[in-house]
Design a protein around this motif. Structure first.
Motif, PDB file in Angstrom:
ATOM      1  N   SER A 187      -8.414  -2.445  -3.489  1.00 18.87           N
ATOM      2  CA  SER A 187      -8.057  -1.304  -4.344  1.00 18.87           C
ATOM      3  C   SER A 187      -6.610  -1.400  -4.798  1.00 18.87           C
ATOM      4  O   SER A 187      -6.303  -1.193  -5.982  1.00 18.87           O
ATOM      5  N   VAL A 188      -5.734  -1.721  -3.870  1.00 15.63           N
ATOM      6  CA  VAL A 188      -4.304  -1.819  -4.206  1.00 15.63           C
ATOM      7  C   VAL A 188      -4.060  -3.025  -5.127  1.00 15.63           C
ATOM      8  O   VAL A 188      -3.351  -2.911  -6.122  1.00 15.63           O
TER       9      VAL A 188
ATOM     10  N   ILE B 240       0.860  -1.181   0.000  1.00 18.94           N
ATOM     11  CA  ILE B 240       0.000   0.000   0.000  1.00 18.94           C
ATOM     12  C   ILE B 240       0.896   1.230   0.000  1.00 18.94           C
ATOM     13  O   ILE B 240       1.719   1.389   0.899  1.00 18.94           O
TER      14      ILE B 240
ATOM     15  N   CYS C 209      -5.580  -2.316  -8.683  1.00 16.45           N
ATOM     16  CA  CYS C 209      -4.781  -1.322  -9.407  1.00 16.45           C
ATOM     17  C   CYS C 209      -3.402  -1.870  -9.757  1.00 16.45           C
ATOM     18  O   CYS C 209      -2.869  -1.556 -10.827  1.00 16.45           O
ATOM     19  N   THR C 210      -2.851  -2.699  -8.903  1.00 15.12           N
ATOM     20  CA  THR C 210      -1.551  -3.311  -9.208  1.00 15.12           C
ATOM     21  C   THR C 210      -1.681  -4.257 -10.401  1.00 15.12           C
ATOM     22  O   THR C 210      -0.834  -4.244 -11.316  1.00 15.12           O
TER      23      THR C 210
ATOM     24  N   THR D  69      -9.764   4.652  -6.719  1.00 11.85           N
ATOM     25  CA  THR D  69     -10.434   3.365  -6.543  1.00 11.85           C
ATOM     26  C   THR D  69     -10.849   3.173  -5.090  1.00 11.85           C
ATOM     27  O   THR D  69     -11.959   2.727  -4.793  1.00 11.85           O
ATOM     28  N   MET D  70      -9.961   3.541  -4.182  1.00  7.82           N
ATOM     29  CA  MET D  70     -10.243   3.413  -2.751  1.00  7.82           C
ATOM     30  C   MET D  70     -11.406   4.311  -2.339  1.00  7.82           C
ATOM     31  O   MET D  70     -12.260   3.920  -1.546  1.00  7.82           O
TER      32      MET D  70
ATOM     33  N   ARG E 228      -4.606   6.540  -9.072  1.00 12.08           N
ATOM     34  CA  ARG E 228      -5.568   5.481  -9.390  1.00 12.08           C
ATOM     35  C   ARG E 228      -5.975   4.691  -8.148  1.00 12.08           C
ATOM     36  O   ARG E 228      -7.143   4.356  -7.976  1.00 12.08           O
ATOM     37  N   VAL E 229      -5.006   4.395  -7.288  1.00 14.55           N
ATOM     38  CA  VAL E 229      -5.331   3.682  -6.043  1.00 14.55           C
ATOM     39  C   VAL E 229      -6.248   4.547  -5.183  1.00 14.55           C
ATOM     40  O   VAL E 229      -7.243   4.066  -4.631  1.00 14.55           O
TER      41      VAL E 229
END
Length: 177
Positions: A168-169, A85, A172-173, A126-127, A122-123
């Motif tokens: 989310s992480v 994170i 996105c990863t 998304t979060m 982006r994270v």
């Protein structure tokens, strides 16, 4: 496809209003009287939950201004860095369950600093869309119906928040890295 989605989104509110009016007419409901009664109940609810809202907003202000958020961010950084994170989104992780507007401010800062197309942007985006303002929502709903014993609600909500952060992480990863 984009034009279709645009037309659908623009027409959705008039369609929903029409459905409500049609449903009320078919079931012989006095729509104006029901609307006025609902508005009166909404006003009573707003007055009843006002102390809970004041308490949540005051707590958020104290949390941010006291430096507690910065302290928590520093304490959690080694653990969250190990989990993948980004350290930069930790203020969002801490703020999102407490305050939607505070979390939106954090996202705005992150996107402004790192850019919307960065991994951090982006994270954070998304979060923001994956988590809920737990304490605010609990204050509103439980305050509205005067619930004193929330049992397992807070623990379950915090577990769901952690799941949203991790998801989310991870998402996105997988998609952006």
């Amino acid at each position: 496809m984009v034009k279709l989605l645009s037309v659908l989104s623009i027409s959705m509110i008039p369609v929903m209003i029409s459905i409500i009016l049609l449903h009320g007419s078919l079931h012989k409901i006095e729509l104006y009287d029901a609307f006025v009664e609902g508005a009166g109940e909404g006003f009573k609810t707003a007055i009843r939950i006002m102390p809970y809202l004041v308490a949540v907003f005051l707590a958020v202000g104290i949390f941010r201004e006291s430096g507690a958020m910065d302290l928590f961010t520093q304490l959690l950084a080694p653990v969250t860095n190990f989990m993948g994170i980004p350290e930069e989104v930790l203020p969002l992780v801490l703020m999102r369950p407490i305050s939607g507007s505070g979390a939106l401010g954090v996202v705005q800062d992150l996107v402004g600093t790192y850019g919307p197309d960065s991994f951090i942007g982006r994270v954070a985006s998304t979060m923001m869309g994956s988590a809920e303002t737990i304490f605010y929502t609990m204050g509103i709903y439980f305050g509205a119906i005067a619930v004193k014993n929330t049992r397992h609600t807070l623990a379950a909500a915090l577990v769901s928040h952690l799941a949203a952060v991790v998801a989310s992480v991870v998402v996105c990863t997988l998609i952006f890295r």
